[in-house]
Design an enzyme around this catalytic site. Structure first.
Site, PDB file in Angstrom:
ATOM      1  N   THR A   1      -5.882   4.506   6.606  1.00  0.00           N
ATOM      2  CA  THR A   1      -5.423   4.496   8.187  1.00  0.00           C
ATOM      3  C   THR A   1      -6.648   5.074   8.899  1.00  0.00           C
ATOM      4  O   THR A   1      -6.638   5.316  10.192  1.00  0.00           O
ATOM      5  CB  THR A   1      -4.444   5.707   8.543  1.00  0.00           C
ATOM      6  OG1 THR A   1      -4.549   6.651   7.828  1.00  0.00           O
ATOM      7  CG2 THR A   1      -3.173   4.817   7.974  1.00  0.00           C
TER       8      THR A   1
ATOM      9  N   LYS B   1      -3.780  -4.733   6.709  1.00  0.00           N
ATOM     10  CA  LYS B   1      -2.389  -4.442   6.926  1.00  0.00           C
ATOM     11  C   LYS B   1      -1.635  -5.794   7.004  1.00  0.00           C
ATOM     12  O   LYS B   1      -0.725  -5.842   6.192  1.00  0.00           O
ATOM     13  CB  LYS B   1      -2.229  -3.623   8.091  1.00  0.00           C
ATOM     14  CG  LYS B   1      -2.707  -2.082   7.808  1.00  0.00           C
ATOM     15  CD  LYS B   1      -2.011  -1.289   6.778  1.00  0.00           C
ATOM     16  CE  LYS B   1      -0.644  -0.877   7.141  1.00  0.00           C
ATOM     17  NZ  LYS B   1       0.216  -0.040   6.043  1.00  0.00           N
TER      18      LYS B   1
ATOM     19  N   ASP C   1       1.543  11.232  -3.684  1.00  0.00           N
ATOM     20  CA  ASP C   1       0.465  11.454  -2.839  1.00  0.00           C
ATOM     21  C   ASP C   1      -0.668  10.651  -3.418  1.00  0.00           C
ATOM     22  O   ASP C   1      -0.537   9.915  -4.429  1.00  0.00           O
ATOM     23  CB  ASP C   1       0.020  12.701  -2.652  1.00  0.00           C
ATOM     24  CG  ASP C   1      -0.513  13.619  -3.698  1.00  0.00           C
ATOM     25  OD1 ASP C   1      -0.587  12.954  -4.837  1.00  0.00           O
ATOM     26  OD2 ASP C   1      -0.388  14.907  -3.797  1.00  0.00           O
TER      27      ASP C   1
ATOM     28  N   TYR D   1      -8.946  -2.863   9.892  1.00  0.00           N
ATOM     29  CA  TYR D   1      -7.594  -2.146   9.627  1.00  0.00           C
ATOM     30  C   TYR D   1      -6.496  -3.004   9.527  1.00  0.00           C
ATOM     31  O   TYR D   1      -5.619  -3.143   9.050  1.00  0.00           O
ATOM     32  CB  TYR D   1      -7.414  -0.844  10.466  1.00  0.00           C
ATOM     33  CG  TYR D   1      -6.123  -0.211  10.303  1.00  0.00           C
ATOM     34  CD1 TYR D   1      -5.637   0.322   9.248  1.00  0.00           C
ATOM     35  CD2 TYR D   1      -5.068   0.011  11.438  1.00  0.00           C
ATOM     36  CE1 TYR D   1      -4.436   0.895   9.138  1.00  0.00           C
ATOM     37  CE2 TYR D   1      -3.931   0.246  11.346  1.00  0.00           C
ATOM     38  CZ  TYR D   1      -3.439   1.030  10.125  1.00  0.00           C
ATOM     39  OH  TYR D   1      -2.158   1.296  10.092  1.00  0.00           O
TER      40      TYR D   1
ATOM     41  N   ALA E   1      -1.355   4.388   3.123  1.00  0.00           N
ATOM     42  CA  ALA E   1      -2.138   3.348   3.533  1.00  0.00           C
ATOM     43  C   ALA E   1      -3.778   3.971   3.875  1.00  0.00           C
ATOM     44  O   ALA E   1      -3.605   5.311   3.958  1.00  0.00           O
ATOM     45  CB  ALA E   1      -1.784   2.910   4.892  1.00  0.00           C
TER      46      ALA E   1
END
Length: 285
Positions: free
Chosen positions: A63, A130, A32, A126, A61
């Site tokens: 998010t 990505k 984690d 975002y 990620a």
């Protein structure tokens, strides 16, 4: 086989844990954000070297889509630069990599299901970070498999399904956007697909799409959730313009799954079947 799964406490990481926790043939390490802080890129390769994985399943990620608009630097570090470090590790040490990406790499202007070759043009931070992560992975680890997915939900974590269940239990009426079109993804279905790909005898690098089958709006999704759970709540359709958010969302991001089905023979259930499966489970954390 030694496997490292990043983002272990997220929706997909949690589903992978459930599927792999009793697997005696695989040596799995679930990391984690405490064990593998993706925002501290100078540590990433050294931490991975401690585990010496044969395969990395990179689900971790940044998010928080709206928050990324004001915290672009952190989103870029986690979604782009951390991917680059992981890809570099795989390149140097010969490890395989399966990395998760998003439908938000598209601008939402399409009118037909998006293939892996469709032009990318993200409209929020975002999506931009990505996409930068995808490009870094392909540069340093061209043998990687990248899976783009959309509208992920699970019995774990925070997601649209659990939010709707909470709101519908509390309110007589809610409003949900009806002009953003796509298909949800049950994280357990995606986890099963990833494990089938990981176990394939022929590794086929490249970008693949995975979401559940079917074309719906968020409004359609909310109505189905209400009906499955028999909530006495009116769901009112509204346009995106009536619910402004810091980050723009693609209006249309339905993913074509032909490539992943042909390459790996993975199951892609209909969204309504998967929603029923998830709602039959006990809600977790």
């Amino acid at each position: 086989m030694k496997i490292v799964i990043t983002g272990a406490s997220g929706q997909l990481g949690s589903e992978l844990y459930d599927l792999l926790m009793n697997d005696t043939e695989m040596e799995c390490y679930f990391l984690d954000r405490k064990q593998l802080p993706l925002d501290q890129i100078l540590l990433i390769q050294d931490i991975l070297a401690m585990y010496q994985p044969d395969l990395i399943i990179h689900t971790g990620a940044y998010t928080a889509v709206d928050k990324a608009e004001e915290d672009a630097e952190t989103a870029n570090v986690v979604n782009h630069l951390a991917c680059e470090e992981i890809a570099l590790y795989c390149h140097v040490h010969g490890a395989k990599l399966i990395a998760l990406s998003t439908d938000y790499v598209f601008d939402g202007d399409s009118a037909v299901p998006l293939t892996e070759d469709a032009a990318t043009a993200p409209i929020n931070v975002y999506g931009q970070t990505k996409l930068a992560g995808e490009k870094a992975i392909q540069k340093w680890c061209p043998e990687a498999i990248i899976i783009r997915t959309s509208w992920v939900y699970s019995a774990y974590g925070k997601n649209f399904v659990k939010t709707m269940c909470r709101l519908m239990a509390e309110r007589d009426e809610i409003s949900v956007i009806n002009d953003q079109i796509g298909s949800p993804t049950y994280a357990k279905d995606l986890a099963l697909a990833i494990l089938k790909i990981a176990d394939t005898p022929v590794w086929k690098a490249g970008i693949y799409n995975y979401s559940n089958e079917g074309e719906i709006s968020w409004y359609d999704f909310a109505v189905a959730i209400r009906d499955f759970r028999s909530f006495d709540c009116q769901v009112r359709p509204i346009p995106t313009s009536a619910y402004p958010t810091p980050a723009q969302r693609p209006k249309y991001s339905l993913l074509d799954k032909s490539k992943i089905k042909a390459a790996f023979d993975v199951a892609v259930p209909n969204w309504k079947t998967s929603l029923g499966d998830m709602l039959a489970e006990e809600i977790k954390n």
